[in-house]
Design a protein around this motif. Structure first.
Motif, mmCIF file in Angstrom:
data_model
loop_
_atom_site.group_PDB
_atom_site.id
_atom_site.type_symbol
_atom_site.label_atom_id
_atom_site.label_comp_id
_atom_site.label_asym_id
_atom_site.label_seq_id
_atom_site.Cartn_x
_atom_site.Cartn_y
_atom_site.Cartn_z
ATOM 1 N N PRO A 183 0.901 -1.281 -0.016
ATOM 2 C CA PRO A 183 0.012 -0.105 0.168
ATOM 3 C C PRO A 183 0.793 1.217 -0.090
ATOM 4 O O PRO A 183 1.946 1.533 0.778
ATOM 5 C CB PRO A 183 -0.864 -0.097 1.402
ATOM 6 C CG PRO A 183 -0.699 -1.377 1.485
ATOM 7 C CD PRO A 183 0.587 -2.167 1.020
ATOM 8 N N TYR A 184 0.524 2.226 -0.771
ATOM 9 C CA TYR A 184 1.343 3.486 -0.758
ATOM 10 C C TYR A 184 0.326 4.701 -1.128
ATOM 11 O O TYR A 184 -0.730 4.666 -1.590
ATOM 12 C CB TYR A 184 2.334 3.461 -1.967
ATOM 13 C CG TYR A 184 2.008 3.194 -3.232
ATOM 14 C CD1 TYR A 184 1.687 4.651 -3.970
ATOM 15 C CD2 TYR A 184 1.796 2.082 -3.790
ATOM 16 C CE1 TYR A 184 1.101 4.364 -5.417
ATOM 17 C CE2 TYR A 184 1.265 2.017 -5.078
ATOM 18 C CZ TYR A 184 0.958 3.227 -6.161
ATOM 19 O OH TYR A 184 0.475 2.992 -7.137
ATOM 20 N N VAL A 185 0.718 5.778 -0.631
ATOM 21 C CA VAL A 185 0.258 7.181 -0.812
ATOM 22 C C VAL A 185 1.205 7.974 -1.160
ATOM 23 O O VAL A 185 2.427 7.909 -0.899
ATOM 24 C CB VAL A 185 -0.464 7.484 0.679
ATOM 25 C CG1 VAL A 185 -1.388 9.209 0.393
ATOM 26 C CG2 VAL A 185 -1.621 6.631 1.136
ATOM 27 N N TYR A 186 0.904 8.940 -2.110
ATOM 28 C CA TYR A 186 1.707 9.901 -2.608
ATOM 29 C C TYR A 186 1.080 11.290 -2.756
ATOM 30 O O TYR A 186 0.087 11.431 -2.318
ATOM 31 C CB TYR A 186 2.520 9.429 -4.059
ATOM 32 C CG TYR A 186 1.436 9.378 -5.180
ATOM 33 C CD1 TYR A 186 1.507 10.329 -6.161
ATOM 34 C CD2 TYR A 186 0.784 8.241 -5.477
ATOM 35 C CE1 TYR A 186 0.654 10.061 -7.244
ATOM 36 C CE2 TYR A 186 -0.036 8.162 -6.446
ATOM 37 C CZ TYR A 186 -0.121 9.032 -7.467
ATOM 38 O OH TYR A 186 -1.178 9.065 -8.497
ATOM 39 N N GLU A 187 2.050 12.249 -3.111
ATOM 40 C CA GLU A 187 1.570 13.547 -3.116
ATOM 41 C C GLU A 187 1.454 13.984 -1.594
ATOM 42 O O GLU A 187 0.360 14.865 -1.384
ATOM 43 C CB GLU A 187 0.509 14.012 -3.894
ATOM 44 C CG GLU A 187 0.714 13.733 -5.262
ATOM 45 C CD GLU A 187 1.542 14.932 -5.904
ATOM 46 O OE1 GLU A 187 1.578 15.788 -5.567
ATOM 47 O OE2 GLU A 187 2.375 14.348 -7.043
ATOM 48 N N MET A 188 2.012 13.387 -0.668
ATOM 49 C CA MET A 188 1.898 13.871 0.702
ATOM 50 C C MET A 188 2.600 15.109 1.212
ATOM 51 O O MET A 188 3.337 15.346 0.488
ATOM 52 C CB MET A 188 2.164 12.494 1.772
ATOM 53 C CG MET A 188 1.438 11.441 1.376
ATOM 54 S SD MET A 188 1.684 10.029 2.569
ATOM 55 C CE MET A 188 1.581 11.011 4.451
ATOM 56 N N ASP A 189 2.261 15.258 2.644
ATOM 57 C CA ASP A 189 2.723 16.461 3.100
ATOM 58 C C ASP A 189 4.292 16.238 3.654
ATOM 59 O O ASP A 189 4.368 16.390 4.865
ATOM 60 C CB ASP A 189 1.885 17.286 4.120
ATOM 61 C CG ASP A 189 0.604 17.668 3.551
ATOM 62 O OD1 ASP A 189 0.853 18.886 2.884
ATOM 63 O OD2 ASP A 189 -0.443 17.245 3.603
ATOM 64 N N ILE A 190 4.845 15.687 2.818
ATOM 65 C CA ILE A 190 6.229 15.431 3.257
ATOM 66 C C ILE A 190 7.396 15.837 2.335
ATOM 67 O O ILE A 190 7.222 15.922 1.075
ATOM 68 C CB ILE A 190 6.368 13.913 3.302
ATOM 69 C CG1 ILE A 190 5.458 12.915 4.569
ATOM 70 C CG2 ILE A 190 8.003 13.360 3.526
ATOM 71 C CD1 ILE A 190 5.496 11.412 4.356
ATOM 72 N N GLY A 191 8.428 16.628 2.917
ATOM 73 C CA GLY A 191 9.542 16.909 1.880
ATOM 74 C C GLY A 191 9.804 18.503 1.696
ATOM 75 O O GLY A 191 9.510 19.200 2.637
ATOM 76 N N HIS A 192 10.055 18.907 0.457
ATOM 77 C CA HIS A 192 10.600 20.188 0.201
ATOM 78 C C HIS A 192 9.821 21.277 0.107
ATOM 79 O O HIS A 192 9.903 22.126 -0.183
ATOM 80 C CB HIS A 192 11.531 20.133 -1.006
ATOM 81 C CG HIS A 192 12.938 19.263 -0.808
ATOM 82 N ND1 HIS A 192 13.096 17.941 -0.536
ATOM 83 C CD2 HIS A 192 14.110 19.813 -0.607
ATOM 84 C CE1 HIS A 192 14.198 17.756 -0.338
ATOM 85 N NE2 HIS A 192 14.933 18.874 -0.486
ATOM 86 N N THR A 193 8.387 20.879 -0.213
ATOM 87 C CA THR A 193 7.517 21.916 -0.350
ATOM 88 C C THR A 193 6.525 21.897 0.926
ATOM 89 O O THR A 193 6.395 20.996 1.818
ATOM 90 C CB THR A 193 6.564 21.574 -1.460
ATOM 91 O OG1 THR A 193 5.853 20.374 -1.189
ATOM 92 C CG2 THR A 193 7.137 21.506 -2.884
ATOM 93 N N TYR A 194 6.110 23.087 1.192
ATOM 94 C CA TYR A 194 5.460 23.510 2.535
ATOM 95 C C TYR A 194 3.823 23.260 2.329
ATOM 96 O O TYR A 194 3.273 23.849 1.420
ATOM 97 C CB TYR A 194 5.780 24.648 2.897
ATOM 98 C CG TYR A 194 7.365 24.963 3.069
ATOM 99 C CD1 TYR A 194 8.235 23.826 3.353
ATOM 100 C CD2 TYR A 194 8.019 25.957 2.405
ATOM 101 C CE1 TYR A 194 9.596 24.325 3.280
ATOM 102 C CE2 TYR A 194 9.038 26.302 2.270
ATOM 103 C CZ TYR A 194 10.027 25.262 2.707
ATOM 104 O OH TYR A 194 11.340 25.613 2.454
ATOM 105 N N PRO A 195 2.948 23.039 3.499
ATOM 106 C CA PRO A 195 3.718 22.550 4.683
ATOM 107 C C PRO A 195 4.120 20.959 4.583
ATOM 108 O O PRO A 195 3.657 20.308 3.740
ATOM 109 C CB PRO A 195 2.419 22.515 5.616
ATOM 110 C CG PRO A 195 1.464 22.254 4.859
ATOM 111 C CD PRO A 195 1.549 22.824 3.409
ATOM 112 N N SER A 196 5.083 20.758 5.660
ATOM 113 C CA SER A 196 5.512 19.313 5.548
ATOM 114 C C SER A 196 5.516 18.706 6.843
ATOM 115 O O SER A 196 5.608 19.426 7.880
ATOM 116 C CB SER A 196 6.795 19.174 5.009
ATOM 117 O OG SER A 196 8.025 20.019 5.732
ATOM 118 N N PHE A 197 5.389 17.431 7.114
ATOM 119 C CA PHE A 197 5.142 16.735 8.325
ATOM 120 C C PHE A 197 6.593 16.683 9.024
ATOM 121 O O PHE A 197 7.694 16.742 8.334
ATOM 122 C CB PHE A 197 4.782 15.650 8.215
ATOM 123 C CG PHE A 197 3.112 15.469 8.153
ATOM 124 C CD1 PHE A 197 2.209 16.445 8.236
ATOM 125 C CD2 PHE A 197 2.482 14.122 7.432
ATOM 126 C CE1 PHE A 197 0.950 16.566 7.847
ATOM 127 C CE2 PHE A 197 1.268 14.112 7.442
ATOM 128 C CZ PHE A 197 0.285 15.210 7.295
#
Length: 327
Positions: A289-303
């Motif tokens: 199972p996977y999810v992408y375009e999440m709030d992780i990484g170089h764009t804001y906001p990020s977890f």
């Protein structure tokens, strides 16, 4: 898993530059440090912090300056100044044994991944991914900054998917703040899993495989009963590069006992063959199972992700949340 002490008012955060220095954008960096001070903490700087070079100094200097913050009993947590490209070459000069003997929360994002990842997977000390010391200025959204502050204080809040996010990074000329509606994506309508969290910047992690800093198999064996949630922050790998890197992780055995893979927004997306990122994920990890375009990484906001902690992850039709438990 060793969980360092959370920060109290009056504690000191040590800030080092194991990758790039803060000298190219000193005003925004000073603004970030003032935000941390206003949150109730003192700042201890290492000598190369304000260097304008990339990286901030030679590998030995960077490694020894970083390690000195763990040797100093007056420092209670450590933050990397910025990202960059060359942190990997200072790892031989980092004293991980001292870091294990004096556990402190270590925060970083992007290039500092190899420090955080090795500290957690190899030395069993939890770390926090998603914020460098320069990530608390006014270009960053107030909610994500305050979430990080709360977690550093020990308030393990639930982090929810954003309503809007920035499509560009703050260092880009056409940065416009939160300008895009957020929609997490997955082939599945819903995912609800718990597992031990581990991950970081994709470009950095792939260079760890098979080196003496690759402690993944021992880490997976120790926490096998929990299962694992891997998360990836991709700065600029093409869809083809992402696909091949996921296969590399799989073939190296990193995805054993994996319950889900969480993928952030790619800052500089590209493709040389027409392969989409969605197709790359479907080809490389069809059974996970996977999810992408999440709030992780170089764009804001990020977890703020806690490596080594047990994560409770929930996804439902484009939105979701994550929370952490220290066990």
């Amino acid at each position: 898993m060793i969980y360092p002490k959370f920060l109290s008012p009056g504690d000191t955060i040590g800030v080092s530059a194991p990758s790039d220095g803060a000298g190219k954008n000193p005003e925004s960096f000073r603004e970030s440090l003032e935000y941390l001070k206003a949150s109730g903490w003192n700042i201890q700087e290492t000598a190369s912090l304000w260097s304008s070079s990339c990286p901030s100094a030679d590998p030995e200097t960077r490694g020894r300056e970083f390690s000195s913050l763990f040797e100093n009993p007056g420092v209670h947590a450590v933050m990397a100044a910025r990202g960059g490209d060359f942190l990997y070459d200072c790892l031989p000069y980092v004293n991980f044994e001292t870091m294990r003997s004096n556990p402190k929360w270590l925060l970083g994002a992007s290039d500092p991944t190899s420090l955080l990842f090795t500290y957690t997977a190899g030395y069993d000390v939890a770390t926090m991914y998603g914020r460098n010391a320069g990530s608390f200025d006014s270009t960053h959204l107030s909610e994500e900054k305050e979430n990080a502050i709360q977690i550093l204080k020990g308030n393990l809040i639930t982090q929810n998917s954003s309503i809007m996010h920035a499509s560009k990074a703050s260092f880009m000329e056409d940065y416009a703040g939160a300008d895009t509606v957020t929609e997490w994506k997955s082939p599945k309508a819903s995912i609800h899993v718990t597992g031990r969290c581990i991950g970081g910047c994709l470009e950095v992690l792939k260079d760890v495989i098979g080196t003496k800093y690759d402690h993944v198999h021992d880490f997976l064996k120790k926490y096998e009963s929990d299962g694992f949630l891997w998360y990836f922050d991709d700065f600029s790998l093409s869809a083809e590069g992402f696909y091949l890197t996921l296969l590399q992780f799989r073939n190296a055995g990193w995805f054993e006992h994996c319950k889900a893979i969480l993928i952030g927004r790619v800052l500089f997306p590209s493709s040389t063959t027409g392969l989409s990122y969605d197709a790359a994920f479907r080809k490389a990890i069809p059974d996970i199972p996977y999810v992408y375009e999440m709030d992780i990484g170089h764009t804001y906001p990020s977890f703020l992700m806690i490596n080594g902690a047990v994560a409770d992850f929930n996804y439902e039709n484009g939105k979701g949340s994550i929370s952490f438990e220290l066990k």
